[in-house]
Design an enzyme around this catalytic site. Structure first.
Site, PDB file in Angstrom:
ATOM      1  N   LYS A   1       0.843   5.038   9.695  1.00 22.41           N
ATOM      2  CA  LYS A   1       1.954   6.252  10.203  1.00 22.41           C
ATOM      3  C   LYS A   1       1.183   7.464  10.430  1.00 22.41           C
ATOM      4  CE  LYS A   1       5.727   3.797   7.589  1.00 22.41           C
ATOM      5  NZ  LYS A   1       6.605   3.847   6.700  1.00 22.41           N
TER       6      LYS A   1
ATOM      7  N   ARG B   1     -21.019   4.997   4.826  1.00 23.71           N
ATOM      8  CA  ARG B   1     -21.087   6.100   4.452  1.00 23.71           C
ATOM      9  C   ARG B   1     -20.312   6.198   2.963  1.00 23.71           C
ATOM     10  NH1 ARG B   1     -16.352   8.755   4.740  1.00 23.71           N
ATOM     11  NH2 ARG B   1     -14.737   7.969   6.473  1.00 23.71           N
TER      12      ARG B   1
ATOM     13  N   THR C   1      -3.774  -0.489   8.055  1.00 23.33           N
ATOM     14  CA  THR C   1      -4.670  -1.110   7.000  1.00 23.33           C
ATOM     15  C   THR C   1      -3.952  -2.208   6.262  1.00 23.33           C
ATOM     16  OG1 THR C   1      -3.987   0.604   5.269  1.00 23.33           O
ATOM     17  CG2 THR C   1      -6.169   0.773   6.667  1.00 23.33           C
TER      18      THR C   1
ATOM     19  N   ASN D   1      -4.209  -3.847   2.609  1.00 24.05           N
ATOM     20  CA  ASN D   1      -4.463  -3.330   1.336  1.00 24.05           C
ATOM     21  C   ASN D   1      -4.384  -4.670   0.298  1.00 24.05           C
ATOM     22  OD1 ASN D   1      -4.715  -0.787   2.733  1.00 24.05           O
ATOM     23  ND2 ASN D   1      -2.878  -0.048   1.413  1.00 24.05           N
TER      24      ASN D   1
ATOM     25  N   GLY E   1       0.715  -1.198  -0.067  1.00 17.04           N
ATOM     26  CA  GLY E   1      -0.004   0.124   0.159  1.00 17.04           C
ATOM     27  C   GLY E   1       0.700   1.182   0.227  1.00 17.04           C
TER      28      GLY E   1
ATOM     29  N   PHE F   1     -12.137  15.376   3.370  1.00 15.14           N
ATOM     30  CA  PHE F   1     -12.163  16.075   4.608  1.00 15.14           C
ATOM     31  C   PHE F   1     -11.146  17.407   4.497  1.00 15.14           C
ATOM     32  CE2 PHE F   1     -13.710  12.076   5.753  1.00 15.14           C
ATOM     33  CZ  PHE F   1     -14.757  12.235   6.627  1.00 15.14           C
TER      34      PHE F   1
ATOM     35  N   GLU G   1      -8.806  -0.813   1.457  1.00 16.09           N
ATOM     36  CA  GLU G   1      -7.995  -0.523   2.642  1.00 16.09           C
ATOM     37  C   GLU G   1      -8.990  -1.067   3.712  1.00 16.09           C
ATOM     38  OE1 GLU G   1      -5.678   3.490   1.952  1.00 16.09           O
ATOM     39  OE2 GLU G   1      -7.712   3.593   1.621  1.00 16.09           O
TER      40      GLU G   1
ATOM     41  N   TYR H   1       1.858  -8.209   5.769  1.00 15.44           N
ATOM     42  CA  TYR H   1       2.136  -7.867   4.304  1.00 15.44           C
ATOM     43  C   TYR H   1       2.487  -9.292   3.761  1.00 15.44           C
ATOM     44  CZ  TYR H   1       1.942  -3.289   5.588  1.00 15.44           C
ATOM     45  OH  TYR H   1       1.379  -1.800   6.273  1.00 15.44           O
TER      46      TYR H   1
END
Length: 577
Positions: free
Chosen positions: A411, A505, A417, A419, A405, A510, A479, A492
């Site tokens: 971080k 949602r 996550t 990915n 990812g 943002f 993710e 990983y």
């Protein structure tokens, strides 16, 4: 029983006005309009004839009206009803021996007389045309004391109070659940009502199929008692109903001049009524005495949920109860094609894949009438609350190796996550709307490593990460944040099975990373809560997680990376039968 002359004369006027109204209507058909008032044409000749007839009938009927005194009427309580904002006419459907004072048989007959008598409608358009005509014709009835008698006033007051109280308490409970606990020693006010009903609180209410506005007054009375201001928006298909509702609203606001309330009434099919972009979503949606009349109840609920704020409340009510609606349905299915749901199971069938949850269902209440003090028990009250989670119409199953990812989930945001490689799943994600989903995830392992080979709760973003301006994903990616009891690390290049079945949602940009982090925290809380309850918790037992390494999705890929979609709606509908 003896009646004073003044009372006799009053009753005589009432009978005279009733005959005047009917004769005036007949006169209008043959007269040429001489002037207009609003949408009603009035003629000088017909008005003169009508007034003469009223005077004659009054003089003739005055000595006779004592014989009607044994029948209960609404005349004695007109001042009280007017103070509550109810519009009264000069006739009554009150019948001796009826516990609630309402002659339901006569009303059913009245509605059947103006309704379509042919076969059931095949299209929504034809159905709506009939509905509009029926309720245009019935508008005078609904504006009279035939529709709201003195015995029903306490029922309407009860409904108004419960709507305001339940909406505020359930909203506060949901907000408290998401907030961090207060430090030791911090004590809230003892006055619970002040916590639930802050003085500066303003609520937007959508009154669906508002009719002539019988809820306007009782809602405002309940709001005044709680120091709340209301912005009421009424919507009705019938233009005649809307005209009467506007008059009614003006009267209510005039009698509540010292309060800060607004009422706006619109003529529209509720499915065509749209929330205006930029306006506040509704805190409360009320569907009183109308839910059985909709062509498609699920479509209406879906549309209303889109206009309802998260944690807001939707109320389906009827002052005469589900039994009355059943009678209307049996006698006039063209106008009332559906029953009211009378069990949690029947409500859950309607709420599939909708962001609404049943909070309470009431069909009886001990309500003391203002006049005879007899308990009025028959009503219908269903309280639904808008939640963020909804069941997706499909289950998406993905299997592939975890990619490195962009290294920003853990971080920069504090949420590691897992990915899935975007290059391998673009075909799978092509028709999946960008947004935040939830489901279950499993990391495969040949060893007994911690947190492996068991399903964990997962909240998943599918999209382009638009908040990372200038560093957005070139392709739609998956993710997944796995919510294990113990933090998972070093996953990983491990093979992950990811199953998505819930939606929270849409993906949005943002204005800052703190805002994004705050929302992710809320997403995690909502996903955890959802995955603890039915039907979401049941997906943990999906065979997808127990099948061996030979699993390959039916819709694409190979033994290294594959996917499949499963439409779960047929199974849900069968379960709800």
């Amino acid at each position: 029983m003896c009646i004073e002359p003044t009372t006799r004369f009053t009753r005589a006027i009432s009978f005279g006005l009733l005959l005047t109204t009917e004769i005036h209507k007949l006169s209008l058909r043959n007269d040429t309009p001489s002037y207009c008032c609003g949408s009603e044409s009035i003629t000088t000749q017909s008005m003169t004839r009508s007034l003469l007839i009223t005077l004659t009938v009054t003089l003739v009927m005055s000595p006779l009206t004592h014989s009607f005194a044994r029948f209960p009427t609404a005349f004695s309580t007109r001042p009280f009803l007017r103070s509550q904002g109810f519009t009264l006419a000069k006739r009554s459907l009150t019948v001796k021996g009826k516990t609630d004072g309402f002659d339901s048989e006569k009303f059913v007959s009245l509605q059947k007389d103006v309704s379509h008598r042919g076969p059931k409608f095949r299209t929504a358009e034809a159905f709506l045309e009939n509905q509009q005509r029926v309720f245009d014709d019935l508008a005078p009835f609904f504006a009279s004391d035939e529709a709201i008698l003195e015995e029903l006033v306490p029922v309407f007051q009860h409904l108004g109070k419960r709507i305001i109280f339940c909406a505020c308490t359930s909203r506060q409970a949901s907000m408290d659940k998401r907030q961090a606990p207060k430090p030791d020693g911090v004590i809230n006010e003892d006055d619970t009502e002040k916590q639930i009903f802050p003085r500066d609180r303003r609520l937007r209410i959508l009154d669906v199929a508002c009719g002539t506005g019988p809820l306007f007054g009782v809602l405002i009375d309940a709001a005044n008692a709680a120091n709340i201001s209301l912005d009421i928006v009424g919507v009705d298909l019938s233009s005649e109903m809307v005209s009467l509702a506007n008059d009614h609203a003006h009267h209510i606001l005039a009698t509540n001049g010292g309060t800060d309330h607004t009422i706006q009434v619109n003529a529209s099919d509720i499915l065509k009524y749209q929330h205006v972009e930029g306006e506040k979503l509704f805190d409360i949606v009320s569907a009183n005495a109308c839910f059985g009349n909709f062509w498609n109840q699920s479509s209406v609920l879906s549309h209303l949920s889109d206009m309802l704020a998260v944690d807001g409340s939707l109320f389906v009510t009827h002052p005469l109860g589900a039994g009355f609606v059943q009678t209307l349905h049996e006698e006039d299915p063209n106008s009332v094609p559906h029953l009211l749901p009378t069990s949690p199971g029947s409500w859950n069938s309607l709420l599939k894949c909708l962001p609404l949850e049943l909070r309470s269902l009431q069909e009886k209440a001990d309500i003391l009438g203002e006049v005879d003090m007899k308990p009025a028990k028959r009503l219908y009250f269903a309280h639904l609350q808008r939640v963020r989670r909804r069941l997706w119409t499909h289950v998406l199953r993905l299997r592939g190796k975890v990619d490195s990812g962009y290294g920003r989930g853990g971080k920069k945001l504090g949420f590691p996550t897992a990915n899935l490689p975007s290059r391998l799943f673009q075909n799978a994600l092509q028709d999946v709307p960008a947004g935040v989903y939830f489901g279950w995830a499993l990391l495969e392992s040949d060893e007994l490593a911690p947190g492996r080979n068991i399903a964990h709760k997962a909240v998943v973003n599918v999209g382009f990460s638009p908040t990372f301006e200038g560093q957005e994903n070139a392709e739609k990616i998956v993710e997944a944040h796995l919510m294990a009891e113990e933090p998972l690390t070093d996953f990983y290049n491990e093979t992950m099975r990811l199953q998505l079945h819930g939606f929270l949602r849409p993906e949005i940009k943002f204005s800052s990373f703190p805002d994004l982090i705050k929302q992710i925290n809320a997403d995690v809380v909502d996903a955890k809560e959802a995955l603890d309850v039915s039907p979401f918790v049941g997906f943990k037992s999906d065979l997808f997680f127990s099948q061996g390494r030979s699993w390959i999705g039916k819709d694409g890929g190979d033994d290294k990376a594959s996917w499949e979609f499963e439409d779960i709606r047929p199974g849900l509908y069968e379960a709800g039968q």
